[in-house]
Design a protein around this motif. Structure first.
Motif, mmCIF file in Angstrom:
data_model
loop_
_atom_site.group_PDB
_atom_site.id
_atom_site.type_symbol
_atom_site.label_atom_id
_atom_site.label_comp_id
_atom_site.label_asym_id
_atom_site.label_seq_id
_atom_site.Cartn_x
_atom_site.Cartn_y
_atom_site.Cartn_z
ATOM 1 N N ASP B 32 18.365 -33.055 45.156
ATOM 2 C CA ASP B 32 17.003 -32.538 45.027
ATOM 3 C C ASP B 32 17.060 -31.103 45.533
ATOM 4 O O ASP B 32 18.100 -30.456 45.416
ATOM 5 N N GLY B 33 15.991 -30.576 46.105
ATOM 6 C CA GLY B 33 16.032 -29.190 46.562
ATOM 7 C C GLY B 33 16.568 -29.025 47.974
ATOM 8 O O GLY B 33 16.514 -27.940 48.536
ATOM 9 N N GLY B 70 10.216 -37.355 40.848
ATOM 10 C CA GLY B 70 9.394 -36.489 40.000
ATOM 11 C C GLY B 70 10.251 -35.384 39.428
ATOM 12 O O GLY B 70 11.181 -35.626 38.665
ATOM 13 N N ALA B 71 9.963 -34.136 39.851
ATOM 14 C CA ALA B 71 10.733 -33.011 39.318
ATOM 15 C C ALA B 71 11.986 -32.733 40.141
ATOM 16 O O ALA B 71 12.747 -31.822 39.822
ATOM 17 N N GLY B 72 12.206 -33.508 41.204
ATOM 18 C CA GLY B 72 13.395 -33.270 42.040
ATOM 19 C C GLY B 72 13.274 -31.981 42.838
ATOM 20 O O GLY B 72 14.270 -31.321 43.117
ATOM 21 N N THR B 73 12.040 -31.611 43.206
ATOM 22 C CA THR B 73 11.847 -30.371 43.968
ATOM 23 C C THR B 73 11.672 -30.622 45.462
ATOM 24 O O THR B 73 11.465 -29.682 46.221
ATOM 25 N N GLN B 91 9.263 -37.792 34.926
ATOM 26 C CA GLN B 91 8.778 -36.575 34.261
ATOM 27 C C GLN B 91 8.269 -36.825 32.840
ATOM 28 O O GLN B 91 7.462 -36.067 32.310
ATOM 29 N N GLY B 133 4.075 -24.622 47.123
ATOM 30 C CA GLY B 133 4.932 -23.507 46.708
ATOM 31 C C GLY B 133 5.643 -23.789 45.400
ATOM 32 O O GLY B 133 5.971 -22.886 44.641
ATOM 33 N N SER B 134 5.880 -25.067 45.123
ATOM 34 C CA SER B 134 6.606 -25.450 43.910
ATOM 35 C C SER B 134 5.655 -25.778 42.767
ATOM 36 O O SER B 134 5.998 -26.546 41.860
ATOM 37 N N GLU B 136 4.644 -24.681 39.990
ATOM 38 C CA GLU B 136 4.963 -24.613 38.563
ATOM 39 C C GLU B 136 5.980 -25.661 38.134
ATOM 40 O O GLU B 136 6.211 -25.847 36.938
ATOM 41 N N ALA B 137 6.597 -26.322 39.092
ATOM 42 C CA ALA B 137 7.613 -27.318 38.723
ATOM 43 C C ALA B 137 7.285 -28.724 39.220
ATOM 44 O O ALA B 137 7.657 -29.710 38.585
ATOM 45 N N ILE B 325 11.489 -15.127 49.520
ATOM 46 C CA ILE B 325 12.515 -16.168 49.435
ATOM 47 C C ILE B 325 13.811 -15.618 48.824
ATOM 48 O O ILE B 325 14.881 -15.777 49.409
ATOM 49 N N PRO B 326 13.743 -14.905 47.671
ATOM 50 C CA PRO B 326 14.991 -14.313 47.178
ATOM 51 C C PRO B 326 15.568 -13.311 48.156
ATOM 52 O O PRO B 326 16.792 -13.219 48.307
#
Lengths: 364, 493
Positions: B32-33, B70-73, B91, B133-134, B136-137, B325-326
Motif C-alpha cells: 500500500d502507501g 480500496g485504492a491501496g493508498t 475499486q 490528502g489522497s 483524488e485517488a 511533499i516532493p
C-alpha cells in the motif's frame, strides 16, 4: 536477469511514495482497473525485477509493456518520479534478457533492416519522388508520414507556398519506436548516426518535424545518446507559428488534441493554438483536458502495435471527449491514425484532421 | 498457496476475468502507501455484494484470509496481505447509486473516488467535506474503514460525522444493513459508527450512505510567518479562542520551509514556522474572518501576514504547501521520506512543544523529522527523512518512532489522527490503549471466529514495525528481501 538499465533508477524507485495519484490520470488504468496497470504498479514491478524479488514471467512482461509512455503520471506525480524513464529502462533490461514482445521484435528488426518499423521495402525518397540538396532548412518526414499518411505532401506544399529553400534527407526511422520498447543503445545508434550523417552532409541548421515521436526523439533522446546535435530540431508548428500566415475562413467548431510527445514531453503547447487563432471564422474550443493535462490517444510507446485493443479503447475515450466539436485536429500523424481507430470504435461522426493538412488547405 | 478447490470455487463466484493469481498482480497488491509488503495468494475484483458474501462464506470454509482493499493508498499496511490470502479489490464497485441533496444524503458503492463524488455533488452545490490528502485517488469505502479526514476537520469533522448508514458483509458472510438514511437515528446500537476505523478487520463495507452539506460560497487564505514555533502555536490557539472557526490551519516547520525553498523558487520566509489559514462561508463573513485572522496572527508575533480571496493568488499561496511533499522526498540526494511516525494528534496547545521534541529526537538519532499538519485540530504529520537502504537508519528510525509516540502520549495525544493503525502503528496504539486491547480482541473473535478478515492487524499485530519492509534492505531479525511472499505464518489461529 541483469538489470543494467534499471540500476540507475534504484533511488528513484525507492523515492516513489506509492501514493497512487497516478491512478487519477493513467489511461491504461482507466480501462484495465487492476493495480498492476498503472504507473505505481509498473514502478513496483520494475523494482521487483531490480531487487530480484520477482521473476520476469509473462504477466510482468505484459504489464511493463502495457504503457503508452504518455507521461501524464510524471506530470501528476507529487514526487516527480521519472516513471516513463523507469518503464523504458525496464523494457530495455527485459529485452536484453530476451523477454520482448514478438510484435516489437519485428518492428525493431524492420527498422534495422529496412529503415522503418512497417517493413516497407521501398526507399521513402523514391516512393515520394524527392531528392535532397544542401539547404539550411531540413524536413524530417518520418516513417508514418512517408508510408501511412500523406502529411509530407502538405508540409512540402506549405513550404513551397512560403517560398522556403528546404531539403528532405535520405533518412531512416528516427529510432523512437525502438527506444520506447527497449531497443539497445547500439541499435538506436545505428539509425541515429545514419540520420546525423545525412543532416551534416546537407548543412542543415534547422530541422523540422510533424511527428511528435520523431521530434521528441531528436530533441530529447538524441542529445542523451550523442551529446550536442549541431542543429536545431523544431516542430513544424513552432516554425509556422513565427510566420505571418494568411488563411481562408474555416467556419467550423474545432478542437485540438495535444500529442503527448509534443506536449508533455517536449513542452510545445502555444504554437498550435497561436496558428489556430489566426484562422478566420474558426470556432475553437479546448477539450476539458488540454495542454499538459491532455489525455493520451493511446497510440504511443509501442501500445498500438502490441495491444491494439487497449490502444483503441483509449483513443475512443479521447474521441468521446471531443464530440462537442465537428473537427479534432492534431499535428502528429501517429495520433491521427490512432484517433481514427478510436473514432471507428465509438462510432463518432467527428472528423479527425491532420493539422498540417488543415493548414495547407487554408493557407493562402 | 491456495487450495485448488478453493480457487476454482472462488473463480466460480467472481468470474475468471475478476480473479488473478499471476506474479504481476500479486506483487502489485503486496504494497500500500506504507513501508510494509506481503503478497496475497490471489486478487479478486468482485462486482456485487452477493459475490462478496459468497466469497467470504467460502473463505470461512477453507480458512483463507480475506483482505479488503480500496485504492491501496493507506499508509500503515492496512491492506498488506501479511498472512497471505485473497486481496479483495473494491475499486470496480464504483457507482454513485443515489444523490438526494434535498434529503442531505448520497448512497455510494465503496470504490467511488472521493474527488469524483465531490465533482458530482458540486453540480448541485453540495459537498462531502473531509478532504483527505489522497482525495483524488482514495475510495469512500477506504475512508469509511479508516475514518479518514483531512485539512477541514476542525470545522467539518472526519468521515464518521457523515456516515449515516452502511451495508457490510460480516466476517461470516452475512449481509447486514447498519444505520439509516436519516440525519437522526437512535435505533439500537450505532453499528455503522462502530465499523468506522475497523480497517477491514470486522467486515467488508459494500455500500455507504453519507450525509452531504451545501458548499460554502467563498473562501480566503492567509499566510503568516513566525520566528518562533511557540508563537505560531499561540497564534492557532488565539484564532480558535477568539473565536474564529477556520476551515483549516496548516502548519509548516523550518525543515519543510527549507525543503520547499531548496526545491522551488517560492522564497518562503526562512522562519521557524509558517501557518496557512483558510476561512470559508458567506462572502461578508469570510472578509471579516480573514481580516481578524491576520490581526490575531500579528498580535501573536507573526513577522509577516498576507491574505487574499483572489483565486490566482490563493493558488500561489497554496503552492508552498502543495510542493512540500516532493520537496521533502528529495531533500537529500540519498534519502527519502519514509512513513514511520506520521499521523499523531495532540491537544492544540501542545503542538509547539511536541514539534520541538520531534526535532530533538531526530537530532539524537541522526535522521530528520519534518513536521507539518492540520494545526487547528492538533493533527500533525511527520515525514521521517532517512536513507531507506541503510539498516542503521532503520534501527534509529524505529527507536525515534518509539520516542516520538512516547512524547505524543505524554502530552495526552493519540497515535493516529486520520491514517489509522494497520501494522505500522500497532505497537504504539497497543501502548496507548492498554485497557482496550483485550476488549477489541474479544469483539474480533466473536464476529470473526475463524479470524479470516484482515487478520493480524491493529490489536493483533504483535511484532515490531521494522519487518516485512518494502525496501531492499536486510535488517537483522527482519524480512529476507529475497522473500517476496513476506508472509507471517498462518492466517487463522
Amino acid at each position: 536477469m541483469e538489470t543494467k538499465a534499471l540500476d540507475k533508477y534504484k533511488k528513484e524507485m525507492v523515492t516513489c511514495t506509492l501514493c497512487g495519484f497516478c491512478k487519477s490520470v493513467c489511461p491504461v488504468f482507466e480501462h484495465k482497473g487492476w493495480d498492476s496497470s498503472v504507473a505505481r504498479g509498473r514502478i513496483l514491478l520494475a523494482y521487483g525485477l531490480l531487487t530480484g524479488e520477482i521473476e520476469a514471467d509473462d504477466s510482468v512482461v505484459d504489464r511493463i509493456f502495457h504503457c503508452p509512455t504518455c507521461n501524464d503520471c510524471y506530470r501528476r506525480c507529487p514526487s516527480k518520479i521519472k516513471t516513463v524513464e523507469i518503464v523504458e529502462a525496464a523494457r530495455k533490461d527485459l529485452r536484453a534478457a530476451g523477454l520482448s514482445l514478438p510484435k516489437h521484435e519485428t518492428m525493431i528488426k524492420n527498422i534495422l533492416e529496412y529503415g522503418n518499423p512497417y517493413g516497407e521495402t521501398e526507399n521513402r525518397l523514391e516512393k515520394l519522388d524527392l531528392k535532397p540538396h544542401p539547404a539550411k532548412l531540413g524536413y524530417f518526414i518520418g516513417c508514418t508520414s512517408a508510408y501511412r499518411v500523406e502529411t509530407n505532401k502538405a508540409v512540402i506544399s506549405i513550404l513551397e507556398k512560403l517560398g522556403e529553400d528546404f531539403t528532405i534527407l535520405d533518412e531512416v526511422c528516427c529510432g523512437s519506436p525502438m527506444k520506447r520498447v527497449g531497443g539497445s543503445d547500439d541499435e538506436q545508434l545505428q539509425v541515429v548516426n545514419h540520420n546525423l550523417d545525412e543532416i551534416k552532409k546537407l548543412g542543415i541548421e534547422n530541422l523540422i518535424f510533424t511527428c511528435a515521436g520523431c521530434f521528441k526523439m531528436f530533441k530529447l533522446d538524441y542529445p542523451e545518446l550523442i551529446g550536442e546535435l549541431g542543429f536545431k530540431p523544431m516542430h513544424f508548428l513552432e516554425y509556422l507559428a513565427e510566420k505571418d500566415l494568411k488563411f481562408k475562413p474555416y467556419p467550423h467548431k474545432v478542437t485540438y488534441h495535444d500529442p503527448c510527445h509534443l506536449g508533455r514531453h517536449a513542452g510545445v503547447y502555444d504554437a498550435p493554438r497561436k496558428i489556430l487563432e489566426k484562422i478566420p471564422e474558426i470556432e475553437f474550443q479546448e477539450m476539458e483536458k488540454n495542454r499538459e493535462f491532455a489525455t493520451c490517444c493511446g497510440g504511443g510507446g509501442g501500445l498500438r502495435i502490441a495491444f491494439p485493443e487497449t490502444s483503441g479503447e483509449i483513443a475512443g475515450e479521447r474521441i468521446k471527449n471531443a464530440e462537442f466539436a465537428e473537427v479534432i485536429t492534431t499535428p502528429c500523424p501517429f495520433c491521427v491514425v490512432n484517433l481514427n481507430t478510436g473514432k471507428e470504435l465509438v462510432g463518432s461522426k467527428i472528423e479527425v484532421k491532420d493539422m498540417i493538412e488543415l493548414i495547407d488547405e487554408l493557407l493562402e | 498457496m491456495l487450495d485448488k478447490g478453493f480457487l476454482d470455487k472462488l473463480k466460480g463466484i467472481v468470474g475468471d476475468e475478476n480473479c488473478r493469481t499471476d506474479t504481476a498482480e500479486r506483487y502489485c497488491y503486496a504494497f500500500d502507501g506504507g513501508i510494509h509488503r506481503a503478497m496475497p495468494d490471489a486478487v479478486v475484483r468482485p462486482q456485487t455484494t452477493q459475490q462478496i458474501s459468497d466469497m467470504v462464506k467460502l473463505a470461512n470454509e477453507y480458512k483463507v484470509p480475506i483482505i479488503p482493499r480500496g485504492a491501496g493508498t493507506a499508509l500503515c499496511g492496512h491492506s498488506v496481505a501479511i498472512s497471505g490470502g485473497v486481496s479483495v479489490d473494491l475499486q470496480g464497485m464504483n457507482k454513485i447509486k443515489e444523490i438526494h441533496v434535498e434529503d442531505l444524503y448520497v448512497v455510494v458503492e465503496p470504490g467511488v473516488i472521493y474527488d469524483q463524488l465531490n465533482a458530482a455533488l458540486a453540480e448541485k452545490k453540495f459537498f462531502f467535506p473531509p478532504d483527505p490528502g489522497s482525495a483524488e485517488a482514495c475510495t469512500i469505502g477506504g475512508m469509511a474503514a479508516c475514518n479518514a479526514s483531512g485539512m477541514r476537520a476542525i470545522k467539518y469533522g472526519a468521515t464518521r460525522e457523515y456516515v449515516l448508514g452502511l451495508e457490510v458483509v460480516m466476517p461470516t458472510g452475512e449481509i447486514v444493513e447498519m444505520g439509516s438514511r436519516t440525519i437522526k437515528d437512535s435505533s439500537g446500537y450505532q453499528f455503522a459508527k462502530f465499523m468506522l476505523g475497523s480497517e477491514g478487520t470486522l467486515g467488508i463495507i459494500t455500500e455507504i450512505t453519507l450525509r452531504v452539506i451545501p458548499k460554502p460560497k467563498k473562501n480566503a487564505v492567509a499566510v503568516a510567518a513566525f520566528n518562533k514555533l511557540e508563537e505560531a502555536g499561540q497564534g492557532v490557539s488565539n484564532i480558535i479562542g477568539y473565536p474564529v472557526l477556520p476551515s483549516g490551519i496548516e502548519l509548516m516547520d523550518d525543515v519543510c520551509i527549507k525543503a520547499v525553498n531548496q526545491a522551488t523558487n517560492l522564497g518562503l520566509p526562512e522562519v521557524e514556522a509558517l501557518l496557512l489559514i483558510e476561512v470559508d462561508g458567506h462572502p461578508e463573513a469570510v472578509k471579516e474572518d480573514i481580516e481578524k485572522v491576520a490581526e490575531i496572527c500579528k498580535s501573536s508575533g507573526a513577522t509577516s501576514v498576507e491574505y487574499t480571496d483572489d483565486e490566482k493568488r490563493k493558488v500561489e499561496l497554496r503552492k508552498g504547501r502543495k510542493s512540500m511533499i516532493p520537496a521533502l522526498s528529495r531533500y537529500k540526494p540519498e534519502w527519502a521520506a519514509v512513513i514511520l511516525a506520521d499521523d499523531m494528534a495532540v491537544p492544540i496547545s501542545k503542538i509547539p512543544q511536541t514539534v520541538k521534541a520531534f526535532h530533538e529526537i531526530a537530532d539524537k538519532h541522526g535522521i530528520i523529522v519534518a513536521t507539518y499538519g492540520h494545526a487547528a485540530d492538533g493533527n500533525l504529520h511527520t515525514k521521517v527523512l532517512m536513507d531507506p537502504l541503510d539498516p542503521e537508519h532503520w534501527k534509529h528510525g524505529e527507536q525515534a518512532t518509539a520516542e516520538i509516540f512516547e512524547a505524543v502520549h505524554n502530552v495526552g495525544g493519540t497515535t493516529t489522527g486520520e491514517h489509522g493503525t494497520g501494522i505500522t502503528k500497532a505497537p504504539y496504539m497497543r501502548a496507548e490503549r492498554k485497557s482496550l486491547i483485550e476488549f477489541m480482541k474479544k469483539i474480533k473473535r466473536t464476529l470473526d471466529p475463524n479470524n479470516i478478515m484482515n487478520p493480524n492487524k491493529m490489536m493483533d499485530w504483535e511484532e515490531g514495525i521494522i519487518t516485512h519492509l518494502r525496501y531492499p534492505v536486510n535488517i537483522g531479525g527482519g524480512t529476507d528481501p529475497k522473500n517476496p511472499e513476506g508472509k507471517k505464518s498462518g492466517g487463522s489461529d
